[in-house]
Motif scaffolding. Structure first.
Motif, mmCIF file in Angstrom:
data_model
loop_
_atom_site.group_PDB
_atom_site.id
_atom_site.type_symbol
_atom_site.label_atom_id
_atom_site.label_comp_id
_atom_site.label_asym_id
_atom_site.label_seq_id
_atom_site.Cartn_x
_atom_site.Cartn_y
_atom_site.Cartn_z
ATOM 1 N N GLN A 145 -3.542 6.001 0.804
ATOM 2 C CA GLN A 145 -5.304 5.774 1.144
ATOM 3 C C GLN A 145 -5.398 7.197 1.461
ATOM 4 O OE1 GLN A 145 -2.933 4.677 5.520
ATOM 5 N NE2 GLN A 145 -4.690 5.659 6.107
ATOM 6 N N VAL A 150 -7.226 2.595 -1.182
ATOM 7 C CA VAL A 150 -5.862 3.326 -1.453
ATOM 8 C C VAL A 150 -5.339 2.748 -3.074
ATOM 9 C CG1 VAL A 150 -5.621 1.526 0.985
ATOM 10 C CG2 VAL A 150 -6.065 0.011 -1.122
ATOM 11 N N VAL A 202 1.131 -1.167 0.020
ATOM 12 C CA VAL A 202 0.109 -0.095 -0.054
ATOM 13 C C VAL A 202 0.850 1.232 -0.209
ATOM 14 C CG1 VAL A 202 -1.607 1.318 1.306
ATOM 15 C CG2 VAL A 202 -1.931 -1.841 1.345
#
Length: 311
Positions: free
Chosen positions: A241, A257, A238
């Motif tokens: 976000q 994300v 990731v």
């Protein structure tokens, strides 16, 4: 003589007619069915009479026998009193049963049957339900708790409540763990639904699977997942976000994300486009421009102080 001959002929004719009628009865399906039904009815009647006379004799034949009282559902004291008044012998045993303790749940012989005076009537009394402590399932997931309770002999009813624990985690039971409870029985399982307002966790640098699990534990949901092939991070990591970490949002809010993916692989040489033909070997230059460039290169540099005249 002629008369005797006529009598014999008549008898022979009657016998032939009788045989013919018998063949008709035994060969035609509907008449054969009628005959079978009639035979079955006679057999049933005979069997009924034998049963009534031999198995269940009339009152005159059962003189001296005592009728067993109906005891199921009565208390032990009442059952004993009824048995003794019938000139029979009371015997009892017990077993665990959902009915109240001391209640008759079975008897032998059954109520209404006939028995010799002094015969034993065996009754089974309820000892009440078998007690067992409620298993401690606090801290387990609601699926694990259901399995544990089922193995202990209990049914479970899930009740979702607001709690700080992870969503799906058991935070309590009713009755409380360790409380004696009869079998079979039901246990209410209190399961965390999370808090009404939740702080968004920091998902950056986590894997996508870890990020989704973290959101679900808090009662949030994974939203849109975009891909970024320009990042040098490991694929599946990731990168960004939204909403940002630390923001307080309502339960069940979606968190979007952006995830790193591997860059596209280069094409093999055989499939690469030929760019040599797109660039010419030489670019034509106008003659005036070329001559001006040559004159500029041949002129001496001005070192006389900016082009001012000598004094």
């Amino acid at each position: 003589m002629p008369r005797d001959f006529d009598a014999d002929s008549t008898q022979a004719s009657e016998r032939q007619e009788s045989r013919a009628n018998w063949r008709v009865w035994t060969t035609e399906p509907h008449r054969l069915a009628v005959t079978a039904i009639a035979v079955a009815a006679v057999g049933f009647l005979v069997g009924y009479l034998i049963t009534v006379v031999a198995v269940f004799p009339p009152q005159s034949a059962a003189a001296g026998l005592k009728r067993v009282p109906e005891l199921v559902g009565r208390s032990a004291d009442e059952a004993r009193s009824r048995v003794e008044r019938a000139d029979l012998v009371y015997e009892e045993t017990g077993l665990h049963h959902p009915d109240a303790p001391g209640t008759v749940v079975a008897q032998e012989p059954l109520g209404g049957q006939m028995a010799e005076p002094g015969s034993a009537v065996r009754v089974t009394l309820s000892l009440g339900p078998k007690m067992h402590p409620v298993p401690d399932v606090v801290g387990l997931s609601h699926l694990q708790a259901e399995v544990a309770l089922q193995r202990a002999g209990y049914e479970s009813q899930l009740i979702w409540v607001d709690a700080e624990a992870d969503v799906g985690e058991v935070v309590g039971t009713q009755p409380a763990p360790g409380t004696p409870l009869g079998l079979p029985g039901q246990v209410n399982v209190l399961v965390s639904a999370g808090l009404p307002r939740v702080r968004v966790p920091d998902l950056v640098t986590r894997s996508l699977a870890e990020a989704q699990a973290t959101l679900e534990r808090l009662g949030l949901r994974l939203g849109n997942v975009s891909e970024d092939s320009a990042s040098l991070a490991a694929p599946g990591t990731v990168l960004r976000q939204s909403p940002r970490a630390g923001n307080e949002v309502a339960r069940a809010t979606k968190v979007a994300v952006s995830v790193a993916i591997a860059p596209p692989k280069p094409l093999p040489p055989a499939l690469r486009p030929d760019t040599t033909r797109l660039m010419p070997d030489s670019v034509p230059v106008p003659q005036d421009t070329a001559r001006q460039a040559q004159d500029t290169a041949a002129a001496p540099a001005d070192t006389s102080g900016g082009g001012r005249g000598a004094k």
